[in-house]
Scaffold this motif. Structure first.
Motif, PDB file in Angstrom:
ATOM      1  N   SER A 274       0.834  -1.221   0.000  1.00 58.27           N
ATOM      2  CA  SER A 274       0.000   0.000   0.000  1.00 58.27           C
ATOM      3  C   SER A 274       0.862   1.262   0.000  1.00 58.27           C
ATOM      4  N   CYS A 275       0.361   2.290  -0.665  1.00 53.50           N
ATOM      5  CA  CYS A 275       1.048   3.581  -0.722  1.00 53.50           C
ATOM      6  C   CYS A 275       0.006   4.635  -1.074  1.00 53.50           C
ATOM      7  N   ALA A 276       0.451   5.833  -1.353  1.00 54.67           N
ATOM      8  CA  ALA A 276      -0.483   6.926  -1.635  1.00 54.67           C
ATOM      9  C   ALA A 276      -1.264   6.711  -2.926  1.00 54.67           C
ATOM     10  N   ARG A 277      -0.809   5.778  -3.789  1.00 54.60           N
ATOM     11  CA  ARG A 277      -1.526   5.516  -5.033  1.00 54.60           C
ATOM     12  C   ARG A 277      -2.753   4.625  -4.838  1.00 54.60           C
ATOM     13  N   GLN A 278      -2.857   3.987  -3.667  1.00 50.79           N
ATOM     14  CA  GLN A 278      -3.936   3.015  -3.482  1.00 50.79           C
ATOM     15  C   GLN A 278      -5.309   3.676  -3.621  1.00 50.79           C
ATOM     16  N   ARG A 279      -6.229   2.944  -4.245  1.00 52.29           N
ATOM     17  CA  ARG A 279      -7.576   3.467  -4.465  1.00 52.29           C
ATOM     18  C   ARG A 279      -8.600   2.833  -3.533  1.00 52.29           C
ATOM     19  N   PHE A 280      -8.124   2.020  -2.584  1.00 52.42           N
ATOM     20  CA  PHE A 280      -8.966   1.489  -1.509  1.00 52.42           C
ATOM     21  C   PHE A 280      -8.023   1.106  -0.360  1.00 52.42           C
ATOM     22  N   ASP A 281      -8.576   0.818   0.800  1.00 50.67           N
ATOM     23  CA  ASP A 281      -7.760   0.480   1.976  1.00 50.67           C
ATOM     24  C   ASP A 281      -7.237  -0.952   1.827  1.00 50.67           C
ATOM     25  N   VAL A 282      -6.051  -1.081   1.274  1.00 46.93           N
ATOM     26  CA  VAL A 282      -5.481  -2.397   0.979  1.00 46.93           C
ATOM     27  C   VAL A 282      -5.254  -3.202   2.258  1.00 46.93           C
ATOM     28  N   ILE A 283      -4.662  -2.581   3.271  1.00 46.65           N
ATOM     29  CA  ILE A 283      -4.303  -3.312   4.491  1.00 46.65           C
ATOM     30  C   ILE A 283      -5.536  -3.917   5.146  1.00 46.65           C
ATOM     31  N   SER A 284      -6.575  -3.104   5.321  1.00 51.29           N
ATOM     32  CA  SER A 284      -7.808  -3.586   5.942  1.00 51.29           C
ATOM     33  C   SER A 284      -8.481  -4.662   5.085  1.00 51.29           C
ATOM     34  N   THR A 285      -8.494  -4.422   3.783  1.00 43.36           N
ATOM     35  CA  THR A 285      -9.152  -5.377   2.875  1.00 43.36           C
ATOM     36  C   THR A 285      -8.471  -6.736   2.900  1.00 43.36           C
ATOM     37  N   VAL A 286      -7.147  -6.738   2.844  1.00 46.29           N
ATOM     38  CA  VAL A 286      -6.413  -8.008   2.831  1.00 46.29           C
ATOM     39  C   VAL A 286      -6.586  -8.745   4.160  1.00 46.29           C
ATOM     40  N   GLY A 287      -6.532  -8.017   5.264  1.00 45.22           N
ATOM     41  CA  GLY A 287      -6.711  -8.651   6.572  1.00 45.22           C
ATOM     42  C   GLY A 287      -8.061  -9.329   6.685  1.00 45.22           C
TER      43      GLY A 287
END
Length: 382
Positions: A274-287
């Motif tokens: 994840s970084c500033a380019r992400q278009r959704f909350d990657v960390i939360s979604t993957v968890g």
């Protein structure tokens, strides 16, 4: 010719033994095991923990048998367990005999620690009579005094010599259903000891870094040490030793094997940091996704990438993929399939994965039934 020869791992050739219904060594898959931490004398609590361990996918489970109360409870535990039980015995030879009588599939002992040659013979006889294999467990923290005096400190040479001495005690009693470990909490010591032992014998090796630490630190430490050994082809069965729930040990063990392409169980999730380019909350979604699909055993790969920089490339290599955008792009078998809104991501992907898993398992069941049906006339003719 292999398309990706740099991925090839050539496993060390070892003899094969049986731990209950599970084969260890030879061409058998590398097995994953853990150890209960409930009092073994509390059969109900131990059985309940084993249920959770089974659900996580463990192939083998070890239980401590330090006293008579523990071996007395072992029979009920063995009967209730769907996976083979290894009885952990340290010093008292009678506990080993009682564990074999109770139905343990394997005894974890150090033959040199349980007394006289006669006592070793008695344990070996019990193992033979009740169909147990034996695991020799050498640990840098409990090496024999004579070896410490000879070498001055725990070292790879001392650990290998200890293992070979224990092996000889069993071989002198015509026992060869043996697997061996030479564990240490020091990564370099453990790796060197396993490398030396792998060269010195052909017995299957139980690989682990002992007393590795808590969930995060222990996972990192174990992955480095065990990863080096597994990548070099050393290891027939593994335990990740963590100060954590035994279920976590099993999960980490399978992730380790999946990462090396040595065994696949369940869904492999490929995700970006994840970084500033992400278009959704990657960390939360993957968890949330990993928790949601933890029950799936069918091997699959899923990529979850926050933007279009790497997303399409990763999706081409996975069964399902999602790349962040104004409307997130979903891929199936590497090909763009449909668009998706934010709020649907976890349940939408989980549903797709579950349906695909059901299809794969149904096809496997149909294939197995067809094979059995085709074999029936041949069996009848015989």
């Amino acid at each position: 010719m292999s398309v990706r020869p740099y991925r090839d791992i050539h496993r060390r050739k070892s003899r094969q033994i049986r731990v209950g219904s599970v084969l260890v060594g030879g061409d058998a898959p590398i097995t994953v095991q853990t150890m209960t931490n409930t009092p073994t004398s509390d059969a109900a609590a131990t059985i309940e923990q084993i249920r959770r361990i089974e659900e996580a996918g463990a192939d083998i489970v070890r239980v401590s048998c330090p006293d008579e109360e523990s071996t007395a409870a072992l029979s009920a535990i063995v009967k209730a367990s769907k996976i083979p039980i290894v009885a952990d015995i340290h010093f008292h030879y009678k506990r080993a005999i009682e564990a074999a009588q109770a139905g343990a599939a394997c005894l974890r002992i150090n033959p040199g620690n349980i007394g006289s040659a006669e006592r070793v013979r008695e344990v070996v006889k019990a193992a033979k009579d009740y169909g147990c294999s034996i695991r020799i467990g050498v640990n840098a923290g409990s090496l024999e005094k004579d070896l410490l005096e000879k070498y001055g400190e725990p070292c790879p040479e001392a650990m290998v010599e200890s293992a070979l001495d224990h092996i000889k005690l069993l071989e002198d009693n015509d026992f060869f259903e043996t697997k061996i470990s030479v564990k240490a909490s020091d990564i370099f010591l453990a790796v060197a000891a396993y490398q030396g032992l792998a060269d010195a014998c052909d017995y299957p090796l139980h690989v682990g870094i002992t007393e590795a630490g808590g969930l995060r630190a222990g996972t990192v430490k174990s992955s480095i040490g065990m990863g080096m050994l597994l990548w070099s082809g050393i290891g027939d069965t593994i335990r990740v030793s963590l100060s954590a729930d035994p279920v976590e040990e099993v999960r980490v063990g399978f992730e380790m094997l999946k990462s090396l392409g040595l065994r696949r169980r369940g869904v492999t999730v490929i995700s970006c940091p994840s970084c500033a380019r992400q278009r959704f909350d990657v960390i939360s979604t993957v968890g949330k996704l990993e928790e949601r699909i933890a029950h799936i055993q069918t091997p699959m790969t899923v990529s979850v990438i926050g933007c279009v920089v790497n997303g399409p490339g990763e999706a081409r290599e996975t069964d399902f993929g999602l790349t962040g955008g104004g409307q997130h792009q979903v891929y199936v078998a590497g090909v763009p399939h449909h668009k998706l809104a934010d709020e649907d991501i976890v349940e939408h992907l989980a549903g797709m994965i579950e349906r695909k898993a059901a299809e794969i398992e149904a096809a496997k069941a149909a294939e197995a039934a067809a094979a059995q049906e085709n074999a029936a006339p041949e069996n009848a003719a015989e």
